[in-house]
Design an enzyme around this catalytic site. Structure first.
Site, mmCIF file in Angstrom:
data_model
loop_
_atom_site.group_PDB
_atom_site.id
_atom_site.type_symbol
_atom_site.label_atom_id
_atom_site.label_comp_id
_atom_site.label_asym_id
_atom_site.label_seq_id
_atom_site.Cartn_x
_atom_site.Cartn_y
_atom_site.Cartn_z
ATOM 1 N N GLY A 24 2.771 1.911 10.616
ATOM 2 C CA GLY A 24 3.693 3.018 10.412
ATOM 3 C C GLY A 24 4.463 3.407 11.665
ATOM 4 O O GLY A 24 5.119 4.446 11.698
ATOM 5 N N SER B 161 3.759 -2.655 10.051
ATOM 6 C CA SER B 161 5.227 -2.682 10.044
ATOM 7 C C SER B 161 5.804 -4.031 9.609
ATOM 8 O O SER B 161 6.804 -4.495 10.166
ATOM 9 C CB SER B 161 5.766 -2.275 11.423
ATOM 10 N N GLU C 164 -5.200 -5.211 10.809
ATOM 11 C CA GLU C 164 -4.158 -4.211 10.984
ATOM 12 C C GLU C 164 -4.365 -3.500 12.315
ATOM 13 O O GLU C 164 -5.151 -2.536 12.386
ATOM 14 C CB GLU C 164 -4.216 -3.191 9.845
ATOM 15 N N ASN D 224 0.871 -1.181 0.000
ATOM 16 C CA ASN D 224 0.000 0.000 0.000
ATOM 17 C C ASN D 224 0.903 1.226 0.000
ATOM 18 O O ASN D 224 1.536 1.524 1.006
ATOM 19 C CB ASN D 224 -0.891 -0.034 1.255
ATOM 20 N N GLU E 61 -6.569 4.471 8.108
ATOM 21 C CA GLU E 61 -6.408 5.908 7.818
ATOM 22 C C GLU E 61 -7.685 6.481 7.193
ATOM 23 O O GLU E 61 -8.008 7.650 7.401
ATOM 24 C CB GLU E 61 -5.183 6.123 6.908
#
Ligand code: PEP
Length: 252
Positions: free
Chosen positions: A173, A212, A167, A9, A99
């Site tokens: 991140g 990650s 996730e 992504n 997000e």
């Protein structure tokens, strides 16, 4: 055994003009990889879709968009519709990335509506679920995953074709990865909800882990019985690193 899917992504990174060189470099790393052993996908920014689809062909990588709108057309400034995707020959999308939920107000209801639209149109969706750090600390992981999964499963049948990405938001991140055991625990829980609601779909549903992931931790994650691949943000921006991760997934 479910075939692993390694999905990248790019989020809002890179440039269209750099896309062909990215795929040339990726192809160099993965050209010898046995495609019977791993599927590979990249979710790219919408302005790159046509270039990426063209450039990804030699590398055998599927291209996805990062979100879609549930309506086929209309006054929805800035959105991308499923007919637009199909017209470009794109058959995959992410839905409900954390997000999108955090910054663009996507709710369980909008994620369900988008999932329903993709299922009806024959587009493959990777639907993202996962708890925040605060929710995990309050012991709410299972409750959050159950709520998110039930919203999605309400629009599915046992014959539906889609993918789930677990996730944990605290691992996206941040450099923090769930341990292999934490990932397995959450994936097994998600699969148990799918089994409870839609029976045998649970056996063929791919559940990817995201947070990650990189070449140094992919093998431990894929050794878990309920982890069927990965959704990779930051580490997918480097074609060598992403290609290495794909190669390792194929050799599990
Ligand atoms: C993601 O974008 O879905 C993600 C998991 O990001 P990262 O790999 O950078 O944590």
């Amino acid at each position: 055994m479910r075939k692993p899917l390694i999905a990248g992504n790019w989020k809002m990174n890179l440039l269209n003009s750099k896309v062909p060189a990215y795929f040339t470099a990726l192809n160099e790393v993965i050209k010898a990889v046995d495609r019977q052993k791993v599927d590979t996908l990249l979710a790219v920014p919408a302005p790159f879709l046509a270039t990426a689809r063209e450039s990804a062909q030699a590398a055998g990588v599927w291209i996805a968009t990062q979100t879609i709108h549930e309506k086929h057309e209309g006054a929805f400034t800035g959105e991308i519709s499923i007919p637009m995707l199909k017209d470009l020959g794109i058959n995959w999308t992410l839905i409900g990335h954390s997000e999108r939920r955090q910054y663009f107000n996507e709710t369980d209801a909008t994620v369900a509506a988008k999932t329903k639209a993709t299922l009806e149109a024959g587009i493959q969706a990777i639907v993202c679920v996962g708890e925040t750090q605060a929710e995990r600390e309050k012991g709410q992981m299972e409750g959050v995953l159950r709520r998110q999964m039930e919203a999605v499963l309400a629009v599915c049948t046992k014959d539906s074709n889609f993918t789930i990405a677990y996730e944990p938001v605290w691992a996206i991140g941040t450099g923090l990865t769930a341990t292999d055991a934490q990932a397995e625990e959450a994936h097994a829980f998600i699969r148990s909800i799918v089994r409870e609601k839609l029976g045998s779909l649970a056996d063929r549903l791919r559940i990817l882990y995201g947070g990650s992931v990189k070449s140094s931790n992919i093998q431990g994650l894929l050794a878990q019985p309920n982890v069927d691949g990965a959704l990779i943000g930051g580490a997918s921006l480097d074609p060598q690193e992403f290609g290495k991760t794909v190669s390792l997934a194929a050799s599990r």
